[in-house]
Design an enzyme around this catalytic site. Structure first.
Site, PDB file in Angstrom:
ATOM      1  N   HIS A 363      32.465  44.745  40.068  1.00 19.95           N
ATOM      2  CA  HIS A 363      31.967  43.944  38.952  1.00 19.95           C
ATOM      3  C   HIS A 363      32.006  44.739  37.660  1.00 19.95           C
ATOM      4  O   HIS A 363      32.276  44.200  36.588  1.00 19.95           O
ATOM      5  CB  HIS A 363      30.548  43.481  39.236  1.00 19.95           C
ATOM      6  CG  HIS A 363      30.441  42.785  40.547  1.00 19.95           C
ATOM      7  ND1 HIS A 363      29.281  42.682  41.245  1.00 19.95           N
ATOM      8  CD2 HIS A 363      31.381  42.185  41.277  1.00 19.95           C
ATOM      9  CE1 HIS A 363      29.514  42.036  42.374  1.00 19.95           C
ATOM     10  NE2 HIS A 363      30.772  41.734  42.410  1.00 19.95           N
ATOM     11  N   CYS A 676      48.277  32.775  35.394  1.00 20.18           N
ATOM     12  CA  CYS A 676      47.157  33.492  34.778  1.00 20.18           C
ATOM     13  C   CYS A 676      46.744  34.773  35.498  1.00 20.18           C
ATOM     14  O   CYS A 676      45.687  35.316  35.247  1.00 20.18           O
ATOM     15  CB  CYS A 676      45.948  32.567  34.638  1.00 20.18           C
ATOM     16  SG  CYS A 676      45.260  32.059  36.211  1.00 20.18           S
TER      17      CYS A 676
HETATM   18  C1  PEP Z   1      44.307  35.492  40.363  1.00 23.45           C
HETATM   19  O1  PEP Z   1      44.038  35.552  41.568  1.00 23.45           O
HETATM   20  O2  PEP Z   1      45.434  35.753  39.905  1.00 23.45           O
HETATM   21  C2  PEP Z   1      43.286  35.116  39.392  1.00 23.45           C
HETATM   22  C3  PEP Z   1      43.587  34.901  38.132  1.00 23.45           C
HETATM   23  O3  PEP Z   1      42.010  35.032  39.854  1.00 23.45           O
HETATM   24  P1  PEP Z   1      41.080  36.294  40.103  1.00 23.45           P
HETATM   25  O4  PEP Z   1      41.828  37.511  39.608  1.00 23.45           O
HETATM   26  O5  PEP Z   1      39.831  36.036  39.364  1.00 23.45           O
HETATM   27  O6  PEP Z   1      40.944  36.268  41.583  1.00 23.45           O
END
Ligand code: PEP
Ligand code: MG
Length: 746
Positions: A363, A676
């Site tokens: 975190h 993303c």
């Molecule tokens: C991902 O898995 O690419 C994502 C954007 O989500 P997180 O990194 O929060 O798991």
């Protein structure tokens, strides 16, 4: 312990204290200590070996061995009995040393006539400094009390080393905490920073090691332990639920009330140590056990005990940051580990963060990333080496820390920072321009966010909107479940700050590495594949419903985009969507304003969704590829595991072909698609993603400039051709070919 021995040990400590107090030079002090120790222990020899470098020990003082060999005799870590004590951190007690395993005879020392050998490590807070040895002609094993006495001398030596007592002309040691140190860790957030150390938990320095009056010291210890117990109880009373924090505090309470712990410390006092030295001696023993513990649970508990000793030391010495103590200029935070809430309290004042432990997905790392503060984790020894206020340079790109850097490092590092600053200026100049490529295609660049603190970047980065708002961060940084009204107010502020730009709120993505402190952690064999994200949301819909309501209220008539994480099959999407429909109906019934436009999307993070039925692609309003998760499942390589997480290149042809398949499906169904994951923010990766057809990328704010700058200089048709050619040629990754293309465009 027999009275005679106890008073011997006390006498020796008293004489050591006098040595500490006198004004002698470093070498002289070391000599005196060997003399005193041999005398007090009734041995012919006492020698001090100290580390010259990480691998080499040097005989630095001796009583009994050939004086000519001082500063001449050296041995490698692990070599001979001395080297073995240093390597293992364990005592060696041998009646017949020459026949002991690993014995190595050093002819220049004249040690061949000594039969018995007792060696103990000299270490401070788990850091190895050297070895203290006594030898005698008589073949005998040393008693437990004698071992103890030698360990106490070793501890005093370690403390004196820390205090710089052996530094000086011709002396054995260089001053500590004055030399440049390079520490290699692991990158958790890129970027570079220069500043001054701020220790989150300042080191406690014990100056009064020896005490005359055991009764006073016992009372001081008892009072401090009582104080500690009360403070742990108070912390427990303030903690909620069955959280990890509660478990740790329960362990603290158990140790704080442990009779064995107190008894061992009291015994240390009886042998002549002050209350704080008694705590530190016990702490050293715990650390030694910790180094040997192979069981993860046991290690954690020993770690708790270590933390508790630190607290006790702070109570006894009154050391710690005084309330109101001011951060230095350009503070660089150093901690073993830090919780997200504590990190947020420091906030943007910090220039950099160095953690002795930590993990990329912790975190703290998430918060550091959100605040765009360079973060280096796994920086071993940083807590032992760094002092408050030390000059430091943090290279978050390379995962390297330069502590007390010398002039050459300073100037090279500043050059690097200046180049980065220049690049930033370049990015600022194109901030308000679109990411239009040479072939005339426009790529939409959004930013990822998760905290209110991110929102100012929307303007400064030039991002067109927020392509991923990780709502779990708000849950992770609290010690209690947020209330609906709090969340609604927060989301409303996010939308206000976005000033009409699109914000895609991802519903709670918890589980796997993201464990809420106030929710019972599931003990799962494989959490990344376990009960996480939408799986939790659908199985226990209370929190998701509350969050959906908060989002609808926050929108208060404005357009709203909601995205569900970790959808693995069509049915999960329809079930989640049904929750939105229910929430909308409820709001309507209550007479609340409904969003002017409501878009519901999903994250594509599991390969299965790439092959979902057409109906899914037709129904879902938008998709965002969560490349971090998708890649880990595609290659079966844990994104949290340092050993494998970089093993497979995102630009591997299999992965690119797989992504192309998703793009084709979205094109065929007219589904809006973006990417993303972290790769969207890496310029070369972003270029390739755009070249294979992704028209929308969402990334950390600091990446928008570099990605846009590169895209504007490239022709995506050419890049696509380069990718296709490399694939046709049987390359495993297209990276070398794309880099070659980039060198061509200058
Ligand atoms: C991902 O898995 O690419 C994502 C954007 O989500 P997180 O990194 O929060 O798991
Ligand atoms: Mg994910």
């Amino acid at each position: 312990m027999p009275d005679g021995l106890e008073s011997e040990s006390r006498k020796l400590l008293g004489r050591l204290r006098d040595t500490m107090a006198n004004q002698a030079a470093g070498q002289e002090r070391l000599d005196q200590i060997t003399h005193l120790t041999a005398d007090s222990m009734g041995t012919e020899v006492c020698s001090i070996y100290l580390f010259r470098d990480d691998e080499t020990l040097e005989l630095c003082a001796t009583q009994g061995l050939n004086p000519e060999s001082v500063h001449q005799t050296r041995m490698k870590l692990g070599e001979g009995l001395v080297g073995r004590v240093a390597r293992t951190g364990k005592v060696i007690n041998a009646a017949d040393a020459p026949s002991a395993r690993g014995f190595r005879y050093m002819p220049e020392t004249g040690e061949e006539i000594y039969s018995s050998f007792l060696g103990v490590p000299i270490q401070r807070l788990g850091e190895k400094l050297g070895v203290l040895v006594v030898q005698s002609k008589e073949a005998r094993e040393f008693s437990a009390d004698e071992i103890y006495a030698l360990e106490v001398v070793a501890m005093v030596l370690a403390e004196m080393t820390e205090l710089g007592a052996f530094v000086g002309e011709g002396a054995a040691l260089r001053a500590r905490h004055t030399q440049p140190v390079l520490i290699r860790g692991v990158t958790a957030q890129e970027g570079t920073a220069e500043g001054h150390i701020w220790l989150h938990e300042p080191r406690v320095v014990v100056t009064n090691l020896v005490a005359d009056d055991p009764d006073t010291e016992r009372t001081r210890l008892t009072e401090a332990v009582e104080h500690l117990r009360i403070s742990v109880d108070q912390l427990l009373a303030g903690a909620s639920g069955d959280s990890e924090q509660v478990q740790v505090l329960e362990a603290y309470r158990m140790f704080a009330n442990s009779k064995g712990w107190l008894r061992r410390m009291e015994e240390n006092i009886d042998r002549g140590l002050s209350a704080e030295a008694a705590v530190e001696k016990e702490q050293s023993d715990v650390r030694a056990r910790m180094l040997q513990a192979t069981d993860a649970y046991l290690r954690e508990r020993l770690q708790d005990l270590d933390d508790l000793s630190n607290r006790l030391l702070r109570i006894l010495t009154g050391q710690g940051h005084e309330t109101g103590a001011e951060l230095p200029e350009n503070p660089i935070l150093v901690a073993r580990n830090i919780g997200p809430g504590e990190l947020l309290e420091y906030g943007r004042q910090l220039r950099g963060i160095i953690l002795e432990e930590g993990s990329v997905g912790s975190h703290a790392a998430i918060v550091a990333r959100a605040l765009a503060i360079p973060l280096v984790i796994n920086a071993k020894r940083i807590q032992n080496e760094a002092l408050n206020g030390d000059h430091v340079m943090v290279d978050g790109d390379q995962g390297v820390v330069h502590l007390r850097p010398d002039d050459t490092v300073v100037s090279a590092f500043r050059d690097k920072m200046a180049m980065q600053a220049k690049a930033q200026e370049r990015y600022a100049s194109i901030r308000d321009k679109a990411a239009v490529t040479l072939c005339g295609k426009t790529i939409r660049l959004d930013m990822n966010a998760g905290l209110m603190a991110d929102l100012p970047s929307l303007e400064s980065s030039g991002a067109e909107g927020v392509g991923l708002f990780r709502t779990e961060l708000q849950f992770l940084v609290r010690s209690q479940m947020p209330k609906r009204t709090e969340l609604a107010a927060l989301y409303a502020r996010v939308l206000d700050a976005a000033k009409g730009k699109r914000v895609v709120f991802r519903t709670l993505d918890i589980g796997s590495d993201k464990v809420l402190p106030y929710m019972a952690a599931e003990d799962e064999p494989n959490p990344a594949l376990g009960w996480r994200a939408i799986r939790v949301g659908l199985d226990k819909p209370g929190v998701m419903r509350m969050q959906l309501q908060a989002l609808l209220r926050a929108a208060n008539g404005r357009p709203l985009s909601i995205m569900f994480p970790f959808i693995a099959q069509y049915e999960e999407y329809t079930a989640a969507r049904a929750e939105v429909d229910k929430a909308v109906a409820r709001e309507q019934k209550l007479g609340h304003a409904l969003p002017e436009k409501l878009e519901i999307g999903a994250m594509l993070e599991t390969p299965s969704l790439a092959f979902a039925c057409n109906k899914f692609y037709e129904e879902v309003e938008f998709l965002s590829i969560g490349g971090n998760d998708l890649k880990q499942f595609f290659f079966a390589a844990d994104r949290e595991n340092e050993r494998v997480r970089r093993r497979y290149d995102t630009l591997n042809v299999s992965f690119l072909s797989f992504l192309e398949g998703i793009i084709d499906r979205c094109n065929a169904t007219n589904t809006r698609l973006s990417f993303c994951g972290e790769d969207a923010g890496r310029p070369v990766e972003a270029l390739c993603l755009a070249a294979i057809g992704l028209q929308s990328l969402s990334m950390r704010p600091a990446s928008v400039g570099p990605v846009k700058h590169l895209l504007r200089r490239c022709n995506l048709d050419d890049v696509r051709q380069v990718i296709n050619d490399a694939r046709d040629a049987g390359e495993q990754t297209v990276r070398p070919a794309v880099l070659e293309y980039l060198r061509g465009i200058g």
